[in-house]
Design a protein around this motif. Structure first.
Motif, PDB file in Angstrom:
ATOM      1  N   GLU A 195      -0.411   9.871 -29.184  1.00 34.04           N
ATOM      2  CA  GLU A 195       0.677  10.842 -29.175  1.00 34.04           C
ATOM      3  C   GLU A 195       1.286  10.909 -30.567  1.00 34.04           C
ATOM      4  O   GLU A 195       1.526   9.878 -31.210  1.00 34.04           O
ATOM      5  N   HIS A 196       1.554  12.142 -31.031  1.00 34.05           N
ATOM      6  CA  HIS A 196       2.103  12.373 -32.356  1.00 34.05           C
ATOM      7  C   HIS A 196       3.590  12.713 -32.245  1.00 34.05           C
ATOM      8  O   HIS A 196       3.963  13.642 -31.525  1.00 34.05           O
ATOM      9  N   PHE A 197       4.412  11.986 -32.959  1.00 34.92           N
ATOM     10  CA  PHE A 197       5.839  12.258 -33.066  1.00 34.92           C
ATOM     11  C   PHE A 197       6.036  12.964 -34.412  1.00 34.92           C
ATOM     12  O   PHE A 197       5.866  12.343 -35.468  1.00 34.92           O
ATOM     13  N   LEU A 198       6.381  14.236 -34.374  1.00 29.73           N
ATOM     14  CA  LEU A 198       6.401  15.058 -35.579  1.00 29.73           C
ATOM     15  C   LEU A 198       7.819  15.243 -36.105  1.00 29.73           C
ATOM     16  O   LEU A 198       8.718  15.656 -35.379  1.00 29.73           O
ATOM     17  N   TYR A 199       7.987  14.956 -37.391  1.00 28.26           N
ATOM     18  CA  TYR A 199       9.280  15.078 -38.080  1.00 28.26           C
ATOM     19  C   TYR A 199       9.080  15.958 -39.313  1.00 28.26           C
ATOM     20  O   TYR A 199       8.934  15.454 -40.430  1.00 28.26           O
ATOM     21  N   PRO A 200       9.049  17.278 -39.150  1.00 27.29           N
ATOM     22  CA  PRO A 200       8.777  18.157 -40.295  1.00 27.29           C
ATOM     23  C   PRO A 200       9.821  18.057 -41.401  1.00 27.29           C
ATOM     24  O   PRO A 200       9.485  18.226 -42.575  1.00 27.29           O
ATOM     25  N   ASP A 201      11.086  17.777 -41.049  1.00 31.95           N
ATOM     26  CA  ASP A 201      12.119  17.665 -42.078  1.00 31.95           C
ATOM     27  C   ASP A 201      11.902  16.440 -42.965  1.00 31.95           C
ATOM     28  O   ASP A 201      12.394  16.383 -44.089  1.00 31.95           O
TER      29      ASP A 201
END
Length: 253
Positions: A195-201
Motif C-alpha cells: 500500500e502506498h501512502f502518498l504525500y504530494p506536498d
C-alpha cells in the motif's frame, strides 16, 4: 546477499520502472566499513518524516536538497563510505547513483540510494563515463555496475539529486506511518501486499509492505507525478482487467 530487487520484490515495480531509483547493496561493492549496526557519521541528519518543501518546488529530506543538491552534498553528509556508480541494464544509458549502508537519519538507521542527474547532456555523458569505467560487473540478472575512474567521480559529484530511496531497518505499520508522517493525500494499493501512502506536498511515497521491507521514496514536490502517475496507470489497468474478467462469462454465453 539479497539485492534490493529481491528485498523489495514488487514493492513499487511500476514506480521504479519509471524512476529507476532502487538498486542493490552489492551493486555498490562492500558495505560500509563502519562496525556492523553502526551508521555513517551523519550529525544533524533529520529523521525520515521531517521534509521541508520550498516555494520553488524543491524540498529537503534526510538532510539533502532534492532538485538543487548534488552528490557532493551526499558525500559530505554521509562520508567517504558513500559509493557512487553507474547502473545500467542492456539497452539503457544507465543511472548515476550513490549508495550508503548503513545511513542514519535521526534515530532511524537504514539503507539509502540517491539517484542523480548530470548537468549537461546526461545520456551522452553517462555513456562516456561507462566507456572509461575502471571496471564493470554483472549484478542482478543482466544489469551492470560501472565503477568510475577517480577523475570521472569528481564530475559525478556535480550531478543534481533527483530522488532518494530509503529502507528503514525498523519495521513500520499503518499506525506508525500516520503518526509520524501525517494523513496522506491518498492511499493506493499496487497489489495485495503493498500500500502506498502518498504525500504530494512533501514529494513522498511511503510504501507499506505486509511481507517485506518498507520503502520511502522522495522526489521534489514539483516532480511528484513521476511517482503518482505509474501507480494510477497500474490501478486503471487492474480495473480494466477485472472488468474484462467479469464480463468474459457473459460474452461466451
Amino acid at each position: 546477499m539479497k539485492t534490493w530487487h529481491t528485498i523489495l520484490g514488487a514493492t513499487a515495480v511500476s514506480v521504479l520502472g519509471a524512476l529507476a531509483i532502487v538498486r542493490g547493496p552489492q551493486w555498490f561493492g562492500p558495505a560500509s566499513s563502519n562496525p556492523p549496526g553502526q551508521a555513517a557519521n551523519t550529525p544533524g541528519t533529520p529523521p525520515p518524516w521531517q521534509v521541508t518543501a520550498h516555494p520553488d518546488g524543491s524540498s529537503e529530506a534526510l538532510g539533502l536538497q532534492l532538485g538543487t543538491g548534488t552528490l557532493a552534498d551526499v558525500r559530505q553528509r554521509f562520508g567517504a563510505d558513500t559509493q557512487i556508480a553507474i547502473i545500467a541494464a542492456p539497452g539503457e544509458d544507465g543511472t548515476l547513483e550513490a549508495f550508503v549502508d548503513p545511513a542514519q537519519a535521526g534515530f532511524i538507521a537504514g539503507k539509502l540510494v540517491v539517484t542523480a542527474e548530470l548537468p549537461a547532456s546526461p545520456s551522452a555523458t553517462l555513456r562516456k563515463l561507462r566507456d572509461r569505467a575502471l571496471k564493470s560487473e554483472f549484478m542482478e540478472s543482466t544489469t551492470r555496475k560501472y565503477t568510475l575512474r577517480p577523475e570521472d567521480e569528481a564530475l559525478a559529484l556535480q550531478a543534481r539529486i533527483v530522488a532518494l530511496s530509503f529502507i528503514p531497518q525498523a519495521s513500520l505499520d499503518a499506525d506508525i506511518i500516520l503518526a509520524r508522517f501525517g494523513t496522506p493525500a491518498a492511499r493506493l494499493r499496487s497489489n495485495e501486499r503493498q500500500e502506498h501512502f502518498l504525500y504530494p506536498d512533501k514529494g513522498l511515497d511511503v510504501i507499506l509492505d505486509s511481507e517485506g521491507k518498507e520503502l520511502l521514496q522522495y522526489v521534489a514536490p514539483r516532480d511528484f507525478e513521476r511517482l503518482r502517475a505509474p501507480l494510477q496507470a497500474l490501478q486503471a489497468a487492474q480495473a480494466t482487467s477485472a472488468a474484462s474478467a467479469d464480463s468474459a462469462p457473459q460474452a461466451t454465453r
